[in-house]
Design a protein around this motif. Structure first.
Motif, short mmCIF file in Angstrom:
data_model
loop_
_atom_site.label_atom_id
_atom_site.label_comp_id
_atom_site.label_asym_id
_atom_site.label_seq_id
_atom_site.Cartn_x
_atom_site.Cartn_y
_atom_site.Cartn_z
N GLY A 141 4.79 -1.40 -11.26
CA GLY A 141 5.52 -2.62 -11.72
C GLY A 141 4.99 -3.43 -13.00
O GLY A 141 3.87 -3.04 -13.48
N TRP A 142 5.80 -4.48 -13.37
CA TRP A 142 5.44 -5.20 -14.41
C TRP A 142 6.10 -6.57 -14.36
O TRP A 142 7.19 -6.54 -13.66
CB TRP A 142 5.50 -4.67 -15.86
N PRO A 149 6.60 -2.70 -21.69
CA PRO A 149 6.06 -1.67 -20.62
C PRO A 149 5.08 -0.60 -21.23
O PRO A 149 4.03 -0.50 -20.83
CB PRO A 149 7.43 -0.94 -20.40
N SER A 150 5.26 0.07 -22.37
CA SER A 150 4.36 0.88 -23.10
C SER A 150 4.60 0.98 -24.48
O SER A 150 3.78 1.68 -25.11
CB SER A 150 3.93 2.13 -22.14
N MET A 151 5.99 1.23 -24.90
CA MET A 151 6.22 1.72 -26.17
C MET A 151 6.24 0.82 -27.24
O MET A 151 6.71 -0.15 -27.06
CB MET A 151 7.73 2.16 -26.10
N ASP A 152 5.48 0.91 -28.36
CA ASP A 152 5.60 -0.01 -29.41
C ASP A 152 7.18 0.01 -30.11
O ASP A 152 7.95 0.96 -29.59
CB ASP A 152 4.58 0.41 -30.62
N HIS A 234 -0.41 1.45 -8.51
CA HIS A 234 -0.11 1.72 -9.63
C HIS A 234 -0.95 2.98 -10.05
O HIS A 234 -2.11 3.14 -9.58
CB HIS A 234 -0.73 0.67 -10.70
N ALA A 235 -0.11 3.77 -10.65
CA ALA A 235 -0.95 5.20 -10.99
C ALA A 235 -1.83 4.83 -12.34
O ALA A 235 -1.34 4.17 -13.42
CB ALA A 235 -0.02 6.29 -11.40
N PHE A 243 -1.31 0.73 -17.11
CA PHE A 243 -2.06 0.32 -15.71
C PHE A 243 -2.27 -1.18 -15.94
O PHE A 243 -2.44 -1.70 -14.94
CB PHE A 243 -3.29 1.16 -15.57
N ASP A 244 -2.76 -1.49 -17.22
CA ASP A 244 -2.77 -3.05 -17.32
C ASP A 244 -1.97 -4.11 -16.65
O ASP A 244 -2.22 -5.26 -16.29
CB ASP A 244 -2.94 -3.51 -18.88
#
Length: 251
Positions: A141-142, A149-152, A234-235, A243-244
């Motif tokens: 989650g976040w 989430p992770s994409m610029d 979290h994986a 993961f952060d």
């Protein structure tokens, strides 16, 4: 309900699918199976209540949790067996959806699991209804902005172009990029199933609108109010939600 010795096919046949309406009139599909204390899963955004039973990705998860809980899942607005004719994918609308499903079930208290991009809905519910939630599980989650989430932005634009070009095509050549992001170590049957799920679960327009809304969601301001016993899973090498985010949630 079902007992521990029931065969997988029998558990599938005991899945009950029901429908309810959100306050804005959107029809929502939800399902429950298994036996034990209730565990409500806040919709994992790519879902299809029937198709997930055939899934080499999800099936073991449904069977194992159904052996120890009464597992409740629902297809969120715009996805799966719920209404696709939707324009509002805001956090407020999605929170009202979760409340509508829970009211339909009539549970007083239950455990709640928020997964992936819909975890903010679970966090918002736990903050708003501390008396209803017995346990909270955050899985991949976040909490939303200011972290994405992770994409610029550049990668996100390329990703959206891939969705427009390939989401609805019969062949999965473009969707496979997406599948690789979400389940990078998958077997070929798992990959093929996930390729199919994407096209079955929603339309190109809904996919883009839901993603756009998610990237503008934040519940970071309510995290400090949540007093429910919480498990954060979290994986380590999650390529969709870094993961952060788990560290932020746990902290």
């Amino acid at each position: 309900g079902s007992n521990m010795s029931v065969s997988p096919s029998a558990i599938e046949s005991t899945q009950q699918i029901r429908f309810c309406r959100s306050p804005d009139g959107v029809r929502l599909a939800y399902a429950y199976h298994g036996s034990g204390p209730p565990l409500v899963v806040v919709s994992c955004w790519l879902s299809h209540l029937q198709h997930d039973w055939q899934s080499p990705v999800w099936r073991h998860f449904l069977e194992d949790l159904g052996a120890i809980t009464t597992l409740v899942r629902y297809d969120e607005r715009g996805f799966g067996l719920s209404d696709w004719n939707v324009t509002d994918f805001s956090l407020d609308a999605r929170l009202l959806d979760l409340e509508a499903v829970i009211d339909s079930l009539g549970f007083d208290r239950f455990a709640l699991m928020g997964m992936s991009g819909n975890s903010p809905v679970g966090l918002a519910y736990a903050a708003k209804h501390p008396d209803r939630v017995t346990r909270l599980i955050m899985y991949g989650g976040w909490a939303g902005w200011p972290q994405v989430p992770s994409m610029d932005d550049e990668t996100e634009l390329a990703f959206q172009a891939l969705v427009r070009a390939g989401w609805a095509r019969p062949d999965p050549i473009f969707r496979r990029v997406f599948t690789n992001i979400f389940i990078p170590d998958a077997t070929e049957p798992q990959m093929r199933w996930y390729d199919d799920l994407q096209r079955m679960s929603t339309s190109t327009e809904n996919m883009l609108a839901a993603r756009h809304a998610r990237r503008r969601t934040s519940v970071t301001d309510v995290l400090g109010e949540i007093r429910v016993p919480t498990l954060v899973l979290h994986a380590r090498d999650d390529t969709a939600i870094a993961f952060d985010h788990a560290r932020t949630l746990a902290a």
